[in-house]
Design a protein around this motif. Structure first.
Motif, PDB file in Angstrom:
ATOM      1  N   ASP A  94      51.372  15.429  39.002  1.00  0.00           N
ATOM      2  CA  ASP A  94      52.599  15.901  38.363  1.00  0.00           C
ATOM      3  C   ASP A  94      53.616  14.772  38.145  1.00  0.00           C
ATOM      4  O   ASP A  94      54.738  15.011  37.721  1.00  0.00           O
ATOM      5  CB  ASP A  94      53.237  17.021  39.171  1.00  0.00           C
ATOM      6  N   ASN A 100      52.156  16.898  31.536  1.00  0.00           N
ATOM      7  CA  ASN A 100      52.385  18.056  30.671  1.00  0.00           C
ATOM      8  C   ASN A 100      51.104  18.805  30.338  1.00  0.00           C
ATOM      9  O   ASN A 100      51.138  19.933  29.862  1.00  0.00           O
ATOM     10  CB  ASN A 100      53.045  17.617  29.360  1.00  0.00           C
ATOM     11  N   ILE A 101      49.963  18.187  30.611  1.00  0.00           N
ATOM     12  CA  ILE A 101      48.676  18.821  30.310  1.00  0.00           C
ATOM     13  C   ILE A 101      48.152  19.506  31.566  1.00  0.00           C
ATOM     14  O   ILE A 101      47.942  18.869  32.600  1.00  0.00           O
ATOM     15  CB  ILE A 101      47.646  17.788  29.818  1.00  0.00           C
ATOM     16  N   GLN A 102      47.929  20.810  31.473  1.00  0.00           N
ATOM     17  CA  GLN A 102      47.395  21.547  32.609  1.00  0.00           C
ATOM     18  C   GLN A 102      45.926  21.201  32.818  1.00  0.00           C
ATOM     19  O   GLN A 102      45.202  20.905  31.858  1.00  0.00           O
ATOM     20  CB  GLN A 102      47.521  23.060  32.369  1.00  0.00           C
ATOM     21  N   THR A 359      51.165  16.160  23.496  1.00  0.00           N
ATOM     22  CA  THR A 359      52.584  15.931  23.786  1.00  0.00           C
ATOM     23  C   THR A 359      53.316  17.187  24.215  1.00  0.00           C
ATOM     24  O   THR A 359      54.376  17.109  24.840  1.00  0.00           O
ATOM     25  CB  THR A 359      53.287  15.340  22.561  1.00  0.00           C
ATOM     26  N   SER A 360      52.784  18.336  23.908  1.00  0.00           N
ATOM     27  CA  SER A 360      53.434  19.582  24.299  1.00  0.00           C
ATOM     28  C   SER A 360      52.892  20.048  25.642  1.00  0.00           C
ATOM     29  O   SER A 360      51.875  19.555  26.130  1.00  0.00           O
ATOM     30  CB  SER A 360      53.197  20.665  23.242  1.00  0.00           C
ATOM     31  N   ASN A 361      53.607  20.987  26.246  1.00  0.00           N
ATOM     32  CA  ASN A 361      53.128  21.576  27.492  1.00  0.00           C
ATOM     33  C   ASN A 361      52.021  22.554  27.164  1.00  0.00           C
ATOM     34  O   ASN A 361      52.268  23.644  26.641  1.00  0.00           O
ATOM     35  CB  ASN A 361      54.268  22.285  28.225  1.00  0.00           C
ATOM     36  N   THR A 362      50.817  22.153  27.436  1.00  0.00           N
ATOM     37  CA  THR A 362      49.673  22.941  26.987  1.00  0.00           C
ATOM     38  C   THR A 362      48.553  22.881  28.002  1.00  0.00           C
ATOM     39  O   THR A 362      48.503  21.994  28.842  1.00  0.00           O
ATOM     40  CB  THR A 362      49.166  22.416  25.630  1.00  0.00           C
ATOM     41  N   ASP A 363      47.660  23.830  27.896  1.00  0.00           N
ATOM     42  CA  ASP A 363      46.458  23.791  28.719  1.00  0.00           C
ATOM     43  C   ASP A 363      45.226  23.584  27.853  1.00  0.00           C
ATOM     44  O   ASP A 363      44.112  23.827  28.266  1.00  0.00           O
ATOM     45  CB  ASP A 363      46.311  25.070  29.551  1.00  0.00           C
TER      46      ASP A 363
END
Length: 572
Positions: A94, A100-102, A359-363
């Motif tokens: 973290d 940001n990548i799950q 770049t986005s908060n994504t999984d």
């Protein structure tokens, strides 16, 4: 078998198998607690089910690294947080630029590690969606199979990918090795010798060639998942994007007997372009930390470019030269001093089809967080290291007395005066010689004190001894006599009619016994011959008596000659 935990991270498991494992760990562990550990921190039975946690054992057993607790969370296939152990001073999942990548499979197979757990038995094949071994084949080199396994758009050679045998012995095949030595020596096994105050320049090296094959195998796994066509394989290599972060943390203990410069010691990195090294003190000043971070951390590039960059590196001898440590002035010479080192690193990456996904908060990103703790290489093991700790990176040295500076205590002989008329006391006066202390004693052993003119006065008829002692860090030439003796005339021998002029009448005498050095200092090899002993001229009444006797004999001779001549005349 003990190294198969390393492969758990490399193998991207099928969703169903992953879900089974993720759900079984806390339920089946013999000593389950509130923490759900990452898979490498469990022991397993022959049926592949967990039988107990290794968290506590690993914390206490890993003497070659210093561990910290960390957690990793995800949402697929179930939402869960897992606990792991990671070498200290490394960025946790973290904290990297990939945070940001799950993790797409809840952390059960996306946190591969090396050098953390050494006694874990992990039946990797039990959890493969294809028990026939096709999943293992996705990591290795193939040609002529007539299947998707032949597709190799990155052009990896056979020796750039692991073999099945290596995958079955991953702890040995993929270990990262470290070494710590004196920068002044080519032999890292040698125990060094330093004097107090001397600089201790160190070289910390890593052999991380295993990482490239580890990275390549993971790349081929991503390509071959889903049994792609040849066109799809080429498209993957040309269009897939990757976002990465990487760090190496080296620590050097600062034991008693070692001091740190101000400003801080410097670290110079070679063999790893695209990374920068910085230094700081940690653990209340008891350790020097060298933090090495990828310059373009969090940057996005095509996967083909990234593969080319990684494989262009020669990771067999990454070196960090450390300056700014030295031997303390009060360092003990009684026992060796050992400097303990640790080396660890992380490589965090995510692969996706677009920059937006990275770049986005994504999984949606395919993320893998890899980490390692380096072990001491066999060929460079410190000869002074603890034999019971073969994995420990260290450097040992002795603190020795410095080579003494050789000085001649009698380069300038003492000045001696024995007044002929006894009007003044006889005396000796010593020279001033760097590194030498002179003492003067009378015949009874009493120490004499110099007057305001630097003269050691003593009584007529007495003998004084001048003793030269080498100060710390100095020694006399071999064979040097450490004493000079001077004896003054007795009072009854004084010439009371003399005008009183002082004369040099003290007589040096050769000391008896073997007294070549003082203060138990070893004699240095001769650099020049000892001075010959001098006999100073005597003056005063001691000379008057033989002169008068000579005159009387001369007069007697003249008288005798006159008498003889008279007799000769009478006889005629």
């Amino acid at each position: 078998m003990k190294g198969k935990q390393y492969i758990r991270g490399l193998l991207s498991l099928g969703t169903a198998a992953t879900l089974l494992m993720a759900m079984s760990i806390p339920a089946s562990a013999a000593d389950a607690t509130d923490d759900i550990y990452l898979p490498y921190l469990y022991s397993y039975g022959t049926n592949g089910m967990p039988t107990g946690q290794l968290y506590d054992q690993t914390q206490s057993a890993d003497y070659w690294t210093d561990l910290q607790k960390f957690t990793v969370s995800g949402t697929k296939p179930i939402s869960r947080t897992y606990t792991g152990l990671l070498p200290q001073h490394l960025l946790t999942p973290d904290q990297t630029d990939i945070a940001n990548i799950q993790n797409t499979v809840t952390g059960t197979n996306t946190t591969p590690s090396s050098g953390i757990v050494t006694n874990n038995v992990w039946p990797s094949y039990n959890y493969m969606p294809d028990p026939g071994g096709v999943t293992v084949d996705r990591y290795t080199y193939h040609t002529g199979t007539g299947t998707y396994l032949d597709y190799n758009p990155f052009g990896f050679a056979q020796d750039q990918l692991p073999t099945k045998a290596e995958l079955g012995d991953a702890e040995n095949a993929f270990t990262i090795f470290g070494d710590l030595k004196s920068s002044e020596s080519d032999d890292s096994t040698t125990v060094g010798d330093y004097t107090s105050g001397a600089p201790i320049d160190l070289t910390f090296s890593l052999n991380a060639t295993a990482f490239k094959r580890y990275f390549n195998a993971n790349t081929m796994l991503g390509l071959r998942m889903g049994t792609p066509t040849e066109e799809q394989a080429e498209n993957y290599a040309d269009t897939k994007l990757i976002k990465a972060d990487a760090q190496i943390a080296l620590t050097v203990d600062i034991p008693e007997g070692v001091t740190v410069s101000d400003p801080l010691p410097q670290a110079t990195l070679t063999g790893l372009p695209g990374f920068t090294a910085t230094t700081s003190l940690t653990d209340n000043g008891s350790k020097l930390l060298v933090n090495i971070r990828m310059d373009n951390h969090g940057g996005i590039e095509k996967i083909r470019d990234r593969v080319t960059e990684v494989n262009s590196l020669d990771l067999s001898n990454v070196q960090v030269s450390i300056t700014g440590l030295s031997v303390a002035d009060d360092a003990s010479t009684e026992s060796p001093i050992t400097i303990r080192g640790t080396a660890a690193g992380i490589y965090d990456q995510a692969r996706a089809n677009s920059e937006e996904e990275l770049t986005s908060n994504t999984d949606n990103g395919d993320r893998t967080y890899m980490f390692f703790a380096a072990k001491q290489s066999d060929e460079g093991r410190d000869a002074g290291a603890d034999a019971a700790k073969p994995n420990q990176i260290s450097y040992t040295f002795n603190v020795t007395e410095p080579e003494p500076t050789v000085v001649d205590p009698w380069k300038i002989e003492p000045e001696a005066s024995d007044p002929a008329d006894c009007a003044d006391n006889p005396y000796v006066k010593t020279a001033t010689t760097e590194g030498v202390t002179y003492t003067v004693t009378d015949s009874k052993g009493n120490a004499l004190t110099a007057d305001s003119q630097g003269r050691y006065n003593y009584q007529y008829g007495d003998t004084v001894t001048v003793t030269a002692t080498a100060n710390d860090g100095y020694a006399f030439p071999e064979g040097t006599t450490a004493t000079r003796t001077f004896t003054a005339q007795k009072a009854e021998s004084c010439n009371t009619n003399n005008s009183g002029n002082n004369g040099n009448s003290g007589t040096p005498e050769t000391p008896k016994g073997d007294d070549t050095t003082s203060n138990n200092k070893p004699a240095a090899k001769p650099t020049k011959k000892p001075h010959a002993e001098k006999s100073l001229a005597r003056t005063g009444s001691a000379l008057a008596m033989p002169v008068a006797a000579g005159i009387m004999l001369a007069i007697a001779g003249i008288a005798l000659t006159v008498v003889n001549k008279k007799r000769e005349s009478a006889d005629r």
